[in-house]
Design a protein around this motif. Structure first.
Motif, short mmCIF file in Angstrom:
data_model
loop_
_atom_site.label_atom_id
_atom_site.label_comp_id
_atom_site.label_asym_id
_atom_site.label_seq_id
_atom_site.Cartn_x
_atom_site.Cartn_y
_atom_site.Cartn_z
N ASN A 47 10.15 11.94 -1.76
CA ASN A 47 9.04 12.88 -2.10
C ASN A 47 8.32 13.22 -0.56
O ASN A 47 7.92 12.06 -0.02
CB ASN A 47 8.29 12.43 -3.04
N LEU A 48 8.60 14.56 -0.19
CA LEU A 48 7.94 14.81 0.98
C LEU A 48 6.52 14.55 0.95
O LEU A 48 6.23 14.02 2.18
CB LEU A 48 8.26 16.23 1.18
N SER A 49 5.63 14.87 0.13
CA SER A 49 4.27 14.46 0.30
C SER A 49 4.06 12.81 0.21
O SER A 49 3.12 12.54 0.90
CB SER A 49 3.44 14.88 -0.90
N ALA A 50 4.75 12.05 -0.21
CA ALA A 50 4.62 10.70 -0.04
C ALA A 50 5.00 10.21 1.31
O ALA A 50 4.24 9.27 1.95
CB ALA A 50 5.53 9.94 -1.21
N VAL A 51 6.06 10.75 1.83
CA VAL A 51 6.57 10.50 2.98
C VAL A 51 5.40 11.10 4.17
O VAL A 51 5.16 10.28 5.08
CB VAL A 51 7.74 11.05 3.36
N ARG A 52 4.88 12.07 3.79
CA ARG A 52 3.68 12.56 4.63
C ARG A 52 2.62 11.60 4.57
O ARG A 52 2.09 11.10 5.74
CB ARG A 52 3.25 13.89 4.40
N GLY A 53 2.29 11.07 3.25
CA GLY A 53 1.13 10.01 3.51
C GLY A 53 1.50 8.77 4.15
O GLY A 53 0.51 8.05 4.78
N THR A 54 2.70 8.19 3.96
CA THR A 54 3.34 7.03 4.84
C THR A 54 3.01 7.45 6.56
O THR A 54 2.71 6.40 6.90
CB THR A 54 4.71 6.85 4.36
N ASP B 61 -0.67 -10.62 7.07
CA ASP B 61 0.23 -10.95 8.01
C ASP B 61 1.43 -9.94 7.92
O ASP B 61 2.18 -9.67 9.12
CB ASP B 61 0.96 -12.45 7.27
N ARG B 62 1.67 -9.24 6.77
CA ARG B 62 2.53 -8.25 6.51
C ARG B 62 1.94 -7.23 5.79
O ARG B 62 1.35 -7.27 4.96
CB ARG B 62 3.83 -8.73 5.89
N VAL B 63 2.06 -5.76 6.27
CA VAL B 63 1.81 -4.64 5.34
C VAL B 63 3.28 -3.93 5.02
O VAL B 63 3.80 -3.90 5.77
CB VAL B 63 1.05 -3.77 6.16
N LEU B 64 3.20 -3.90 3.39
CA LEU B 64 4.55 -3.34 3.26
C LEU B 64 3.87 -1.62 2.70
O LEU B 64 3.00 -1.53 1.87
CB LEU B 64 5.01 -4.03 1.83
N LEU B 65 4.50 -0.75 3.19
CA LEU B 65 4.19 0.54 2.79
C LEU B 65 5.10 1.15 2.02
O LEU B 65 6.41 1.40 2.28
CB LEU B 65 3.97 1.62 4.36
N VAL B 66 4.90 1.57 0.82
CA VAL B 66 5.84 2.02 -0.25
C VAL B 66 5.70 3.43 -0.25
O VAL B 66 4.62 4.24 -0.59
CB VAL B 66 5.44 1.46 -1.66
N PHE C 90 0.78 -1.31 -0.19
CA PHE C 90 0.10 -0.06 0.23
C PHE C 90 0.65 1.18 0.07
O PHE C 90 2.00 1.29 0.64
CB PHE C 90 -0.75 -0.02 1.26
N SER C 91 0.27 2.14 -0.59
CA SER C 91 0.83 3.57 -0.40
C SER C 91 -0.29 4.46 -0.38
O SER C 91 -1.16 4.58 -1.24
CB SER C 91 1.83 3.76 -1.53
#
Length: 411
Positions: free
Chosen positions: A290-297, A281-286, A149-150
């Motif tokens: 990019n600052l907006s992507a990091v804020r979303g994460t 069992d595992r969630v991978l956050l992609v 997910f992202s």
């Protein structure tokens, strides 16, 4: 069972996992630390019986490191892996072993360092000579469910999901299935060249919330490396015909017939995505540089915490989507408050691989990106917590009242 935490560079971690693979009844890899700065914290979280530690990962004076480890995990012993096979054990370690040691030698050293000496060894988990099939300690009859997910589009979620599924499939048509839950604009089918296979998840949703295995098998397409693919609907308006209960039934049915279920998700959160988080069992956050992507994460991490998702089930994958960036990996980790599991390098050939329907792990297997995606698959295939052998189904999520906080009604 000896619970082992491995602290080393990713390439050597993968090698150690392969060496220990036949001995899964003796050694359980409970976690990995691929940065020296994360070793003590991982030991605190995992409380392993043994820390398999490469000498390069001791980034403080040995006495200080030993004291920090003793404070974080008092019962953990240390097996030091060295570049020099002839190195002798230090006072603070329970033994040493050379990094070039083979599987049987590594197992013997682990048993000795853990205090088991030369006690009789149980039979190995996979006695088939020459087998390359990975033995994964999962509940009987149920797959490992991986959600990718992202919260920000364009970070490479589908690229990671498709390459992960193809790698885990390994050429075995019954081993891994990719479920595309980006129900309006999912493109996993195009990325794997199965877009001409018309049956989709919408056909299964029409069957209600009791999807049989035979029906699922009729709808699945077969992509590269024999990965099975459940494609998204061919038209966006069909997304609303897929109820949460139907999607849950599809995932549960897929999990009974495969070793791995990889779920590709849209870049927004709805009731169906929340259900996928709870089933995972595992969630991978992609995320990306990019600052907006990091804020979303960061926002997603807070949401998962609110949902009560165990932090040990969540990992961050950092993907370079452009050749240059103004941020460092350490900056992003500081913002997120978490270490990154894998840092995927930029590769200009990704778009060509997606257009051709040949994932980068197959098109460029020895490229750095291909190697790190393969390493990611190896890492997530190792369960991060003890397995309840009595579970044969993906657990049914309990409808939680806190979902009302996010204005999401049950479908």
């Amino acid at each position: 069972m000896i619970r082992v935490l491995i602290a080393d560079e990713i390439a050597r971690i993968v090698g150690d996992l392969e060496k220990l693979e036949p001995h899964a009844t003796v050694v359980e890899v409970c976690g990995v630390a691929h940065q020296a700065s994360a070793v003590i914290e991982e030991a605190r979280l995992r409380q392993p019986d043994l820390l398999l530690l490469h000498e390069r990962f001791v980034d403080t004076p040995e006495a200080d490191f030993a004291a920090q480890l003793a404070a974080a995990s008092p019962s953990t012993r240390v097996l030091l892996m060295t570049s020099d096979d002839a190195s002798e054990a230090s006072v603070w370690t329970a033994g040493t072993i050379g990094e070039s040691a083979g599987g049987p030698e590594l197992l013997t050293a682990i048993r000795a360092a853990a205090g088991l000496g030369d006690a009789a060894q149980p039979s190995i988990a996979n006695p088939a000579a020459g087998s390359t099939r990975r033995e994964v300690r999962t509940p009987r009859g149920r797959a490992v469910v991986l959600v990718v997910f992202s919260g920000k589009g364009g970070t490479g979620t589908s690229m990671v999901a498709t390459n992960l599924a193809v790698t885990l499939a390994g050429g075995d048509g019954g081993r891994a299935v990719l479920v595309d839950t980006d129900l309006q604009f999912g493109d996993a089918a195009a990325m794997l060249r199965v877009e001409h296979h018309l049956p989709s998840i919408a056909d299964l949703a029409a069957l209600g919330d009791d999807v049989e295995q035979a029906a699922l098998d009729d709808v699945l397409a077969t992509g590269p490396a024999e990965v099975r693919v459940l494609r998204a609907p061919s038209s966006p308006e069909l997304a609303e015909t897929i109820a949460t209960a139907s999607l849950r039934s599809i995932i549960r049915t897929a999990a009974r017939a495969h070793e791995f279920v990889v779920i590709d998700t849209p870049s927004h959160i709805d009731e169906r995505v929340l259900d996928a988080f709870e089933l995972a069992d595992r969630v991978l956050l992609v995320t990306s540089y990019n600052l907006s992507a990091v804020r979303g994460t960061k926002a997603t991490l807070l949401l998962l915490e609110a949902l009560g998702i165990d932090p040990d089930r969540i990992d961050v994958v950092l993907n370079h989507t452009r050749p240059r960036t103004g941020y460092r990996r350490e900056d992003i980790e500081e913002i997120l408050g978490r270490t990154v599991l894998v840092d995927l390098p930029y590769d200009a050939r990704v778009d060509a691989s997606l257009d051709s329907g040949t994932p980068i792990v197959l098109a460029q297997p020895i490229a750095e990106l291909g190697r790190r995606l393969t390493a990611l698959a190896q890492l997530v295939a190792v369960p991060g917590r003890p397995v309840d052998e009595g579970i044969s189904e993906v657990p049914e999520p309990t409808p939680p009242v806190y979902r009302r906080r996010f204005s999401l009604g049950r479908r």
